[in-house]
Motif scaffolding. Structure first.
Motif, PDB file in Angstrom:
ATOM      1  N   ARG A 233      -5.438  -1.259  11.930  1.00  0.00           N
ATOM      2  CA  ARG A 233      -4.503  -0.194  12.289  1.00  0.00           C
ATOM      3  C   ARG A 233      -4.947   1.178  11.775  1.00  0.00           C
ATOM      4  O   ARG A 233      -4.140   1.968  11.285  1.00  0.00           O
ATOM      5  CB  ARG A 233      -3.093  -0.532  11.786  1.00  0.00           C
ATOM      6  CG  ARG A 233      -2.470  -1.748  12.454  1.00  0.00           C
ATOM      7  CD  ARG A 233      -1.074  -2.009  11.954  1.00  0.00           C
ATOM      8  NE  ARG A 233      -0.464  -3.149  12.629  1.00  0.00           N
ATOM      9  CZ  ARG A 233       0.266  -3.083  13.743  1.00  0.00           C
ATOM     10  NH1 ARG A 233       0.484  -1.909  14.310  1.00  0.00           N
ATOM     11  NH2 ARG A 233       0.791  -4.174  14.286  1.00  0.00           N
TER      12      ARG A 233
ATOM     13  N   HIS B 248      -8.860  -0.221  16.196  1.00  0.00           N
ATOM     14  CA  HIS B 248      -8.162  -1.309  15.516  1.00  0.00           C
ATOM     15  C   HIS B 248      -8.822  -2.644  15.855  1.00  0.00           C
ATOM     16  O   HIS B 248      -9.032  -2.971  17.022  1.00  0.00           O
ATOM     17  CB  HIS B 248      -6.697  -1.318  15.969  1.00  0.00           C
ATOM     18  CG  HIS B 248      -5.923  -2.524  15.553  1.00  0.00           C
ATOM     19  ND1 HIS B 248      -5.847  -2.956  14.245  1.00  0.00           N
ATOM     20  CD2 HIS B 248      -5.165  -3.391  16.290  1.00  0.00           C
ATOM     21  CE1 HIS B 248      -5.071  -4.038  14.183  1.00  0.00           C
ATOM     22  NE2 HIS B 248      -4.659  -4.322  15.405  1.00  0.00           N
TER      23      HIS B 248
ATOM     24  N   CYS C 145       1.730   3.494  10.281  1.00  0.00           N
ATOM     25  CA  CYS C 145       2.780   2.633  10.810  1.00  0.00           C
ATOM     26  C   CYS C 145       3.913   3.466  11.388  1.00  0.00           C
ATOM     27  O   CYS C 145       3.912   4.695  11.305  1.00  0.00           O
ATOM     28  CB  CYS C 145       3.321   1.719   9.707  1.00  0.00           C
ATOM     29  SG  CYS C 145       4.155   2.636   8.389  1.00  0.00           S
TER      30      CYS C 145
ATOM     31  N   TYR D 101      -1.863  -7.679  12.389  1.00  0.00           N
ATOM     32  CA  TYR D 101      -2.865  -7.429  13.422  1.00  0.00           C
ATOM     33  C   TYR D 101      -2.246  -6.951  14.737  1.00  0.00           C
ATOM     34  O   TYR D 101      -2.951  -6.454  15.615  1.00  0.00           O
ATOM     35  CB  TYR D 101      -3.698  -8.679  13.681  1.00  0.00           C
ATOM     36  CG  TYR D 101      -4.831  -8.878  12.711  1.00  0.00           C
ATOM     37  CD1 TYR D 101      -6.008  -8.147  12.825  1.00  0.00           C
ATOM     38  CD2 TYR D 101      -4.743  -9.812  11.680  1.00  0.00           C
ATOM     39  CE1 TYR D 101      -7.061  -8.327  11.946  1.00  0.00           C
ATOM     40  CE2 TYR D 101      -5.791 -10.005  10.789  1.00  0.00           C
ATOM     41  CZ  TYR D 101      -6.950  -9.265  10.932  1.00  0.00           C
ATOM     42  OH  TYR D 101      -7.990  -9.450  10.045  1.00  0.00           O
ATOM     43  N   GLY D 102      -0.929  -7.133  14.887  1.00  0.00           N
ATOM     44  CA  GLY D 102      -0.259  -6.654  16.089  1.00  0.00           C
ATOM     45  C   GLY D 102      -0.353  -7.575  17.276  1.00  0.00           C
ATOM     46  O   GLY D 102      -0.121  -7.139  18.412  1.00  0.00           O
TER      47      GLY D 102
ATOM     48  N   LEU E 288       5.404  -2.349  12.399  1.00  0.00           N
ATOM     49  CA  LEU E 288       4.138  -2.955  12.825  1.00  0.00           C
ATOM     50  C   LEU E 288       4.200  -3.267  14.323  1.00  0.00           C
ATOM     51  O   LEU E 288       4.285  -4.430  14.723  1.00  0.00           O
ATOM     52  CB  LEU E 288       3.860  -4.227  12.027  1.00  0.00           C
ATOM     53  CG  LEU E 288       3.644  -4.043  10.511  1.00  0.00           C
ATOM     54  CD1 LEU E 288       3.685  -5.380   9.790  1.00  0.00           C
ATOM     55  CD2 LEU E 288       2.313  -3.335  10.245  1.00  0.00           C
TER      56      LEU E 288
ATOM     57  N   ARG F 133      -0.227  -4.269  18.899  1.00  0.00           N
ATOM     58  CA  ARG F 133      -1.464  -3.559  19.246  1.00  0.00           C
ATOM     59  C   ARG F 133      -2.512  -4.582  19.623  1.00  0.00           C
ATOM     60  O   ARG F 133      -2.469  -5.734  19.164  1.00  0.00           O
ATOM     61  CB  ARG F 133      -1.976  -2.717  18.082  1.00  0.00           C
ATOM     62  CG  ARG F 133      -1.081  -1.550  17.701  1.00  0.00           C
ATOM     63  CD  ARG F 133      -1.747  -0.628  16.714  1.00  0.00           C
ATOM     64  NE  ARG F 133      -2.940   0.025  17.288  1.00  0.00           N
ATOM     65  CZ  ARG F 133      -3.682   0.916  16.613  1.00  0.00           C
ATOM     66  NH1 ARG F 133      -3.365   1.231  15.379  1.00  0.00           N
ATOM     67  NH2 ARG F 133      -4.746   1.456  17.178  1.00  0.00           N
TER      68      ARG F 133
END
Length: 395
Positions: A71, A181, A304, A356-357, A384, A387
C-alpha cells in the motif's frame, strides 16, 4: 531425534539440494547434480534451513531476502521457496516446524512480510497466508494492435539483448517497487537468473529520455509466437509505446502472449481487438501467490483511509494479540488496544487479506477468517480498502 539447522555455500549441495530434483524436476535426471552446482550462485544469500536426523536430510526450506510494496510502503519481505520433504518423511510435521523457524529467523533479520507459491494452499492458510490475485495471460494477434501504428506518440522503443539492458531493467523494477502495491524486488544474485542463458530481448520505451515502460520477451520462430513476460510501465503512454512495438511484429509472428496485472483490461488497448485473457489457478503447477505479515510493524505508517478499529489477531505465533489500528491521520498507527472503537477478531490469514486488499471485510467473515461487528466492517473498508496487488518483479 531430528534437528533444524541453517546451511550455506557448498554445504547446500549434500543437504538441501539432495531434495530439490525429486521434488521439483523431472526425475531421474542424470545431469541434476551438475545443474544444481551451477545454480549455487543464485542461492548465495538465501537463508536455507534443513531438518536432519542421523546425518540424513529430511526436509528443507529457504527464505530469499526481498522487498515488497505494501500500500505504498516499501517493506522487507521474505520470499519463501524450495520447501521440500523427502517422501519417506512427509506428513510428520517437518514442513510446519521449518516454516515456523524460518518465519522467526527472517523476522529477526528485519523482514516484516513473507510470500510464497504454495504446494498446498490450505496448509499455508493455517500458517497465516492468504492467496493474492493472479496475474493474467493475454493472447492476441499483433495485427489487432495495428491501429496504434497510425497514432503519433512521443517517445521511442529500443530493443537490445537482456545482458546489455540488465541495469536498465533492474533500475526500472526498483522504481516500480516504490510505486506499485504488491510489487516485489528480488536481490541481484537472484534476478541474475535471467542472464543465464540470456534468452530474452528487452524492449524499453522512453519518453523525453526517461524510461516509461519495458518488456522482456523471446520469439519461438518465424510464424510462431512472441512470448512476452510482464508488461511493466509507469504511464498509459509507456504501455502504448510497447503495444505499438508489438504491432510491428505482424507478419513475422502469428500471435503474442503477455503477462499483465490483475486489473489490466486488454480489450481496451485497440478498437475491435480480438483478445483472449486467461486467469487459471491449478495446483501445484500454477498456484496464486500467497502472502502474510510476519509482524504488525508492516502496517505501521501505511497510507490508508480514515478508519479506526480494534482488532484481536488469534491463532498465530507471530501476530497474536490485541491492537488498535488508527488511520485518522492518513496513515496507520498501530497501538495497543484499549482506547475503544469498533472490534474485529481475525485469523492471521484474515488480517493479511485485509492488509493486501484482496478481500472485503465481509468476504473475510464468509471465508471463516474472522468475526466483526457491522461497525467494524465499515471502519475496515475505510481503513484498508480493496486493492489489486501487482505481484510482479519476482526475479
Amino acid at each position: 531425534m531430528s534437528n533444524i539447522r541453517q546451511v550455506s555455500g557448498d554445504e547446500r549441495l549434500h543437504t538441501a539440494f539432495t531434495l530439490y530434483p525429486y521434488a521439483f524436476d523431472k526425475t531421474p535426471a542424470a545431469d541434476a547434480a551438475g545443474e544444481l552446482r551451477d545454480s549455487l550462485r543464485f542461492h548465495e544469500g538465501n537463508h536455507t534451513l534443513v531438518v536432519e536426523e542421523g546425518g540424513r536430510t529430511l526436509a528443507t526450506a529457504s527464505g530469499i531476502p526481498t522487498h515488497q510494496n505494501l500500500r505504498g510502503s516499501v517493506v522487507r519481505m521474505a520470499g519463501i521457496a524450495w520447501v521440500a520433504t523427502h517422501p519417506d518423511a512427509r506428513r510428520q510435521g517437518h514442513s510446519s516446524r521449518l516454516m515456523h523457524r524460518l518465519h522467526r529467523d527472517m523476522l529477526d533479520t528485519g523482514h516484516l512480510l513473507a510470500a510464497l507459491y504454495p504446494f498446498h494452499p490450505s496448509f499455508y492458510e493455517k500458517l497465516g497466508y492468504v492467496g493474492l490475485l493472479l496475474n493474467r495471460t493475454v493472447t492476441l494477434s499483433p495485427q489487432g494492435l495495428a491501429p496504434l501504428l497510425n497514432v503519433a506518440l512521443p517517445g521511442e522503443v529500443r530493443r537490445q539483448d537482456i545482458r546489455d539492458g540488465f541495469e536498465v531493467y533492474r533500475a526500472f523494477q526498483r522504481r516500480l517497487l516504490s510505486e506499485r502495491h504488491g510489487f516485489m524486488f528480488t536481490p541481484d544474485y537472484r534476478a541474475a537468473r535471467i542472464l543465464d542463458p540470456a534468452d530474452r530481448w528487452l524492449a524499453t520505451a522512453t519518453v523525453d529520455g526517461e524510461v516509461a515502460g519495458l518488456l522482456t520477451y523471446y520469439i519461438d520462430g518465424y510464424g510462431g509466437c512472441l512470448h512476452a513476460d510482464e508488461l511493466l510501465y509507469t504511464s498509459a503512454l509507456g504501455r502504448a509505446l510497447l503495444l505499438r512495438f508489438l504491432a510491428q511484429h505482424a507478419y513475422q509472428v502469428s500471435q503474442v502472449t503477455i503477462t499483465v496485472a490483475p486489473d489490466e483490461f486488454p480489450e481496451t488497448w485497440a478498437p475491435s481487438l480480438a483478445v483472449r485473457t486467461v486467469t487459471e489457478a491449478s495446483f501445484p503447477t500454477s498456484p496464486p501467490l500467497m502472502g502474510r505479515l510476519l509482524s504488525m510493524d508492516a502496517l505501521q505508517g501505511v497510507r490508508c483511509g480514515p478508519g479506526r478499529v480494534e482488532i484481536e489477531a488469534v491463532g498465530d505465533q507471530l501476530l497474536a494479540g490485541r491492537y488498535l489500528l488508527d488511520g485518522t491521520g492518513g496513515s496507520i498507527d498501530v497501538a495497543a488496544a484499549g482506547r475503544g472503537g469498533e472490534k474485529a477478531t481475525l485469523t492471521a490469514a484474515g488480517l493479511c487479506a485485509l492488509a493486501y486488499g484482496v478481500l472485503d471485510p465481509l468476504d473475510v467473515v464468509a471465508r471463516g477468517l474472522g468475526e466483526m461487528s457491522q461497525g467494524a466492517v465499515v471502519q475496515l473498508r475505510e481503513l484498508l480498502p480493496r486493492r489489486a496487488p501487482h505481484a510482479f518483479g519476482k526475479g
